[in-house]
Design a protein around this motif. Sequence first.
Motif, PDB file in Angstrom:
ATOM      1  N   PHE A  21      82.653  61.959   9.994  1.00 19.80           N
ATOM      2  CA  PHE A  21      83.747  62.829  10.434  1.00 19.80           C
ATOM      3  C   PHE A  21      83.217  63.745  11.517  1.00 19.80           C
ATOM      4  CE2 PHE A  21      81.468  65.200   7.298  1.00 19.80           C
ATOM      5  CZ  PHE A  21      81.600  66.540   7.612  1.00 19.80           C
ATOM      6  N   GLY A  22      84.105  64.431  12.196  1.00 17.25           N
ATOM      7  CA  GLY A  22      83.624  65.416  13.159  1.00 17.25           C
ATOM      8  C   GLY A  22      84.501  65.572  14.370  1.00 17.25           C
ATOM      9  N   HIS A  23      83.923  66.245  15.347  1.00 17.46           N
ATOM     10  CA  HIS A  23      84.658  66.664  16.536  1.00 17.46           C
ATOM     11  C   HIS A  23      84.503  65.600  17.613  1.00 17.46           C
ATOM     12  CE1 HIS A  23      83.961  70.152  14.080  1.00 17.46           C
ATOM     13  NE2 HIS A  23      82.698  70.227  14.434  1.00 17.46           N
ATOM     14  N   VAL A  24      85.149  64.475  17.422  1.00 18.33           N
ATOM     15  CA  VAL A  24      84.947  63.367  18.357  1.00 18.33           C
ATOM     16  C   VAL A  24      85.401  63.747  19.766  1.00 18.33           C
ATOM     17  CG1 VAL A  24      87.165  62.195  18.056  1.00 18.33           C
ATOM     18  CG2 VAL A  24      85.122  60.855  18.532  1.00 18.33           C
ATOM     19  N   GLY A  25      86.234  64.764  19.872  1.00 14.04           N
ATOM     20  CA  GLY A  25      86.671  65.234  21.192  1.00 14.04           C
ATOM     21  C   GLY A  25      85.536  65.744  22.052  1.00 14.04           C
ATOM     22  N   ASP A  26      84.407  66.134  21.437  1.00 10.98           N
ATOM     23  CA  ASP A  26      83.235  66.541  22.216  1.00 10.98           C
ATOM     24  C   ASP A  26      82.007  65.697  21.876  1.00 10.98           C
ATOM     25  OD1 ASP A  26      81.935  67.789  19.898  1.00 10.98           O
ATOM     26  OD2 ASP A  26      83.402  69.389  20.133  1.00 10.98           O
ATOM     27  N   GLY A  27      82.213  64.584  21.180  1.00 12.50           N
ATOM     28  CA  GLY A  27      81.115  63.663  20.898  1.00 12.50           C
ATOM     29  C   GLY A  27      80.241  64.026  19.722  1.00 12.50           C
ATOM     30  N   ASN A  28      80.633  65.034  18.943  1.00 13.14           N
ATOM     31  CA  ASN A  28      79.830  65.525  17.817  1.00 13.14           C
ATOM     32  C   ASN A  28      80.328  64.899  16.516  1.00 13.14           C
ATOM     33  OD1 ASN A  28      79.508  68.815  16.236  1.00 13.14           O
ATOM     34  ND2 ASN A  28      78.315  66.977  15.925  1.00 13.14           N
ATOM     35  N   LEU A  29      79.462  64.149  15.854  1.00 15.20           N
ATOM     36  CA  LEU A  29      79.816  63.517  14.587  1.00 15.20           C
ATOM     37  C   LEU A  29      78.909  64.025  13.472  1.00 15.20           C
ATOM     38  CD1 LEU A  29      80.218  59.817  15.766  1.00 15.20           C
ATOM     39  CD2 LEU A  29      82.065  61.418  15.215  1.00 15.20           C
ATOM     40  N   HIS A  30      79.506  64.295  12.318  1.00 10.88           N
ATOM     41  CA  HIS A  30      78.755  64.584  11.102  1.00 10.88           C
ATOM     42  C   HIS A  30      78.709  63.269  10.328  1.00 10.88           C
ATOM     43  CE1 HIS A  30      78.866  68.720  12.234  1.00 10.88           C
ATOM     44  NE2 HIS A  30      80.173  68.707  12.261  1.00 10.88           N
ATOM     45  N   TYR A  31      77.508  62.729  10.219  1.00  5.28           N
ATOM     46  CA  TYR A  31      77.331  61.366   9.732  1.00  5.28           C
ATOM     47  C   TYR A  31      76.475  61.428   8.469  1.00  5.28           C
ATOM     48  CZ  TYR A  31      76.862  56.288  10.167  1.00  5.28           C
ATOM     49  OH  TYR A  31      76.919  54.929   9.963  1.00  5.28           O
ATOM     50  N   ASN A  32      77.138  61.397   7.334  1.00 10.00           N
ATOM     51  CA  ASN A  32      76.470  61.637   6.062  1.00 10.00           C
ATOM     52  C   ASN A  32      76.434  60.361   5.227  1.00 10.00           C
ATOM     53  OD1 ASN A  32      76.433  64.238   7.010  1.00 10.00           O
ATOM     54  ND2 ASN A  32      78.230  64.859   5.851  1.00 10.00           N
ATOM     55  N   VAL A  33      75.294  60.137   4.567  1.00 11.80           N
ATOM     56  CA  VAL A  33      75.045  58.837   3.946  1.00 11.80           C
ATOM     57  C   VAL A  33      74.759  58.979   2.464  1.00 11.80           C
ATOM     58  CG1 VAL A  33      73.665  56.720   4.022  1.00 11.80           C
ATOM     59  CG2 VAL A  33      74.078  58.028   6.133  1.00 11.80           C
ATOM     60  N   GLY A  34      75.496  58.208   1.670  1.00 15.02           N
ATOM     61  CA  GLY A  34      75.182  57.968   0.278  1.00 15.02           C
ATOM     62  C   GLY A  34      75.223  59.170  -0.633  1.00 15.02           C
ATOM     63  N   ASP A  35      74.657  58.999  -1.779  1.00 15.64           N
ATOM     64  CA  ASP A  35      74.464  60.037  -2.780  1.00 15.64           C
ATOM     65  C   ASP A  35      73.020  60.515  -2.655  1.00 15.64           C
ATOM     66  OD1 ASP A  35      73.393  60.862  -5.566  1.00 15.64           O
ATOM     67  OD2 ASP A  35      75.570  61.003  -5.793  1.00 15.64           O
ATOM     68  N   ALA A  36      72.856  61.811  -2.471  1.00 14.86           N
ATOM     69  CA  ALA A  36      71.509  62.350  -2.210  1.00 14.86           C
ATOM     70  C   ALA A  36      70.534  62.030  -3.335  1.00 14.86           C
ATOM     71  CB  ALA A  36      71.592  63.855  -1.984  1.00 14.86           C
TER      72      ALA A  36
END
Length: 456
Positions: free
Chosen positions: A371-386
Motif C-alpha cells: 500500500f502507499g502513496h503511489v502518486g509520488d512513487g512511495n510504497l509500503h511493502y510489508n511481508v508475511g507474519d513477523a
Amino acid sequence: MHNDFLEALAAIVGKSHVLTGENDTAPYTTDWRKQYRGAAVGVVRPATTAEVSVVVRLCAEADIAIVPQGGNTGLSGGSVPTGKRSEIVLSLTRMNHIRHLDALNDTLTAEAGCVLADIQRAAGDAGRLFALSLAAEGSCQIGGNLSTNAGGVNVLRYGNARDQVLGLEAVLPDGRVWDGLRGLRKDNTGYDLKQLFIGAEGTLGVITAAVLKLHPKPAASATAWVAVENPQCAVELLSHVRKTCGDRLTAFELLSSACANAVFAHRPDIRNPLPGGSWYVLLELADSGTSEALHERLVQALDTSLTANAVVAKSDAESKALWRIREAVPEAQFANVKHDISVAISKAPEFIERAGAALKAAFPGAPIYCFGHVGDGNLHYNVGDAALLAAHRDAVNRIVYDVVAALEGSISAEHGLGQLKREEITRHKDPLELELMRSVKRALDPQGLMNPGKVI
C-alpha cells in the motif's frame, strides 16, 4: 556516577522534568513498534530554546550524547537511544507553542513539540491549510516530522515536509542557537542551511522551531474509492486524473486487496465499499468553489476503462469513512517485515511484480501487504507474519532492496534510516555521497554527540 550531571540538568529544566526511573523513562527509550530499546542516563524535557541550548552545552562538556525526540512515532528506531554509550533523551514535548501565525504571509511559526494535528487545527481556524498529513498526526510532533522529512498523503500536491518549511531554528551540537526563522520565499544569500537539518534525524543538531508554509484552505473536496485490475491500471489512472483534474488532485493512494481485507477483518465497523476487488485506489480532489462541481468533475474523470468500479463519496461523512480504510491499514497488519521504498511512479507496477514473484519463490505462502502513496512513487511493502519470518528478515530485505536497486529506487522514502537501515544504506549510496555526508557530520558535530548510531 552521573549524579552531579543529573543535578545540573535539574537546575536547568526543573527536577520534575529530569526522568531517571525505569517506569518513567520506558516510554521514551522504547520505540513505537517496540523493536528498539536502549538505556539512557535520563530523559530531559526542556520548555524553551534557551533551556535546550544550556542542556546541549552541558552534554557537550560532559561528553554525553543526545537523542532528540518528538512524539516517538517513528518506525526506524531513530528516536530512541542505542544504549551503546552514555546518552540522554531530549524530549521536546513541552515546547508546544505556536509562536506566530501570519495569515497574509501564509506562514505559521511553531515550536518543535507542537503536535501536527494542533498545527493543522490552528491553520484551519485562520482559514488556511497546513498540508502535511499522515496517520500519526494526532501524536507525532512537527520537530520529528521535519527531522525525518515526513511525507504522508498530500505529497502529490504539496511535497514532503522539507517543502513545507521556510525557516528554521536549531540548537547546534555545541549549544549555540542558529536563528533562521525567516518567512521568506526568496532568500538567495548562500547555502540553504535549514535543509541540512531537515531529514537529518537529529544527527546534526536539535530543531526547536520552524516557520511553516500555509496554503489557502480548500472550500470543496471530492473523494472516491476505486477498484482497478492491477497496479499498471492504477498508474495509468493517476496520469489520466492529473491530466483531467490538474493540481486539484491532492491524494492518490494504492491498496492491495490483502491490505483492504486485513482492515475489514481487524475493524468490523469499517465496511468494504467494493467487495471482490484485486487492487484499490483512494483518491481525493480539493479546490475552491462547490463540492457539487468538484464531485461532478471527479465522476467524469473516473468514467474510463481504467476503472473496474468506483464509489464517489456523497458527503463529508462518506469521505471520512473511505479515509478510515486507509488510515487503519498500518494497525491491521502491524507485525510483519516492513519496507518503506520509492521508485519512479512509472516503475511502481514493475517493482510490485518483480518483488512479489521473488518473494513467492523464496517464501511460498507468505502474505504481502502493499500500500502507499503511489502518486509520488512511495510504497509500503510489508511481508508475511513477523514471527514466522523473524529468522529470515535479512533475506526478505535483500530480495526487496535488490529489486529497488535494480529499478534505481530508494530503500527509505519517508520513514528515515534510523537504526533500522543505517548499515543497509552503505550498499546503496555512492561512496562519494557517503563521504560528503560524513564530512558534514564531522563539521557540525565533531564529538559525535548528536543521535549516535543513526543514519551514518
